[in-house]
Enzyme design. Sequence first.
Site, PDB file in Angstrom:
ATOM      1  N   TYR A 230      46.483  36.013  27.191  1.00  0.00           N
ATOM      2  CA  TYR A 230      45.162  36.435  27.770  1.00  0.00           C
ATOM      3  C   TYR A 230      44.716  37.878  27.890  1.00  0.00           C
ATOM      4  O   TYR A 230      43.716  38.125  27.892  1.00  0.00           O
ATOM      5  CB  TYR A 230      45.210  35.795  29.146  1.00  0.00           C
ATOM      6  CG  TYR A 230      44.518  34.436  29.026  1.00  0.00           C
ATOM      7  CD1 TYR A 230      45.464  33.089  29.005  1.00  0.00           C
ATOM      8  CD2 TYR A 230      43.145  34.229  29.128  1.00  0.00           C
ATOM      9  CE1 TYR A 230      44.645  31.984  28.810  1.00  0.00           C
ATOM     10  CE2 TYR A 230      42.587  33.351  28.741  1.00  0.00           C
ATOM     11  CZ  TYR A 230      43.142  31.936  28.666  1.00  0.00           C
ATOM     12  OH  TYR A 230      42.665  30.931  28.353  1.00  0.00           O
ATOM     13  N   LEU A 241      43.364  30.975  34.842  1.00  0.00           N
ATOM     14  CA  LEU A 241      44.083  29.567  35.417  1.00  0.00           C
ATOM     15  C   LEU A 241      42.697  28.745  35.300  1.00  0.00           C
ATOM     16  O   LEU A 241      42.187  28.094  36.789  1.00  0.00           O
ATOM     17  CB  LEU A 241      44.690  29.760  36.745  1.00  0.00           C
ATOM     18  CG  LEU A 241      46.111  30.598  36.698  1.00  0.00           C
ATOM     19  CD1 LEU A 241      46.480  30.901  38.080  1.00  0.00           C
ATOM     20  CD2 LEU A 241      47.037  30.140  35.803  1.00  0.00           C
ATOM     21  N   HIS A 242      42.103  28.335  34.217  1.00  0.00           N
ATOM     22  CA  HIS A 242      40.858  27.869  34.480  1.00  0.00           C
ATOM     23  C   HIS A 242      40.896  26.419  35.054  1.00  0.00           C
ATOM     24  O   HIS A 242      39.951  26.338  36.078  1.00  0.00           O
ATOM     25  CB  HIS A 242      40.553  27.326  32.776  1.00  0.00           C
ATOM     26  CG  HIS A 242      40.437  28.444  31.744  1.00  0.00           C
ATOM     27  ND1 HIS A 242      39.259  29.132  31.698  1.00  0.00           N
ATOM     28  CD2 HIS A 242      41.458  28.894  30.919  1.00  0.00           C
ATOM     29  CE1 HIS A 242      39.598  29.901  30.552  1.00  0.00           C
ATOM     30  NE2 HIS A 242      40.936  29.694  30.316  1.00  0.00           N
ATOM     31  N   ASP A 243      41.811  25.379  34.900  1.00  0.00           N
ATOM     32  CA  ASP A 243      41.851  24.192  35.476  1.00  0.00           C
ATOM     33  C   ASP A 243      42.065  24.396  37.050  1.00  0.00           C
ATOM     34  O   ASP A 243      41.638  23.397  37.949  1.00  0.00           O
ATOM     35  CB  ASP A 243      42.933  23.454  35.064  1.00  0.00           C
ATOM     36  CG  ASP A 243      42.824  23.219  33.323  1.00  0.00           C
ATOM     37  OD1 ASP A 243      43.748  22.972  32.773  1.00  0.00           O
ATOM     38  OD2 ASP A 243      41.529  23.286  32.980  1.00  0.00           O
TER      39      ASP A 243
END
Length: 322
Positions: A230, A241-243
């Site tokens: 990242y 931490l997209h989700d």
Amino acid sequence: MGTKLIIDTDPGIDDAFAISLAAVSADVDLLGVTTVFGNVPLSATTINARRLLALCGRPDVPVAAGAERPLVHPQPFTAAYVHGADGLSGLSDTLPEPTRELESVDAVTLMVSLLEAADEPVTIAPIGPLTNIALLLAAHPGIREKIARIVIMGGGLDFGNTTTAAEFNIWSDPEAARRVLVEENVPCVLVPLDLTHRCAVDYEWLEKLAASGGVGGALTGLTGSYLKHYPKALGREGIVLHDTVAVAEAISPGILKTERYPIDVDTTFGPSRGATVVDRRRAQARAEHPEGTTPDNTVEVAVDTDLDGLRAFVFDRLSGSR
Ligand code: RIB
Ligand code: CA
């Protein structure tokens, strides 16, 4: 009891944080977890989901495996270069072994049985490719009335991450994504890269979570592959931490600010295959445009949030301080 929730997932490092966020939240009724191919193959995403629920002390939550490949065209490559070959920085087997057998039924069958048994509409949070959700809606159209809303991590309005134009979950199965986001009449919230990148967490946040021990501490131990990737993607120290951003909205409706827009998904084989095409022209202007120049279907798109408030929401629950 709060939100009734089903998570469809391809763990995946950020999926691990997202599944854990739901699993440790006392105000969430996590009915089940279904797995799909995506970041890594289905066999890996499935054992990862089962181990993560064991880590969170949730033997009550059933896990069923779903699609191992897209609806129509093969996934050109996985995201193992981001998440590690086993999906969790090569450390999946350091997690507790599953404390519950894998369900004998497939993901769609489990989702149908959970939805039919629910005494109120259920939120579904797909945080991987949308193949299972497309199959669910195609095979069981009547189930729509038991779905409160579908809160999807996916898409990118101004940029992609897997190709110039496409975000990984949508790109992995564009036909499934178009089915869910454009063709099916189910209330959807799309949580795109444009917002999830702004929610990146820094090393101080991770270090504090690591110090909290417990689930949060174990999760930070899984971030090795993310910590390599990242900073290159963000241009600064931190990880995305997209989700977790999508699951935060699923369990705390309104934590994200949303706006409703027409949407299409590019299922051609040109340079923008898998792009989410969101029409942000002003509605008054769109109304003047000739028939067919604006997509018919609309979805709620997550466009903003209190960034520090969201980070604190996630931290407090994963660290056990809330
Ligand atoms: O583009 C980010 C999404 O793709 C996240 O769901 C991540 O886990 C990967 O699946
Ligand atoms: Ca994911």
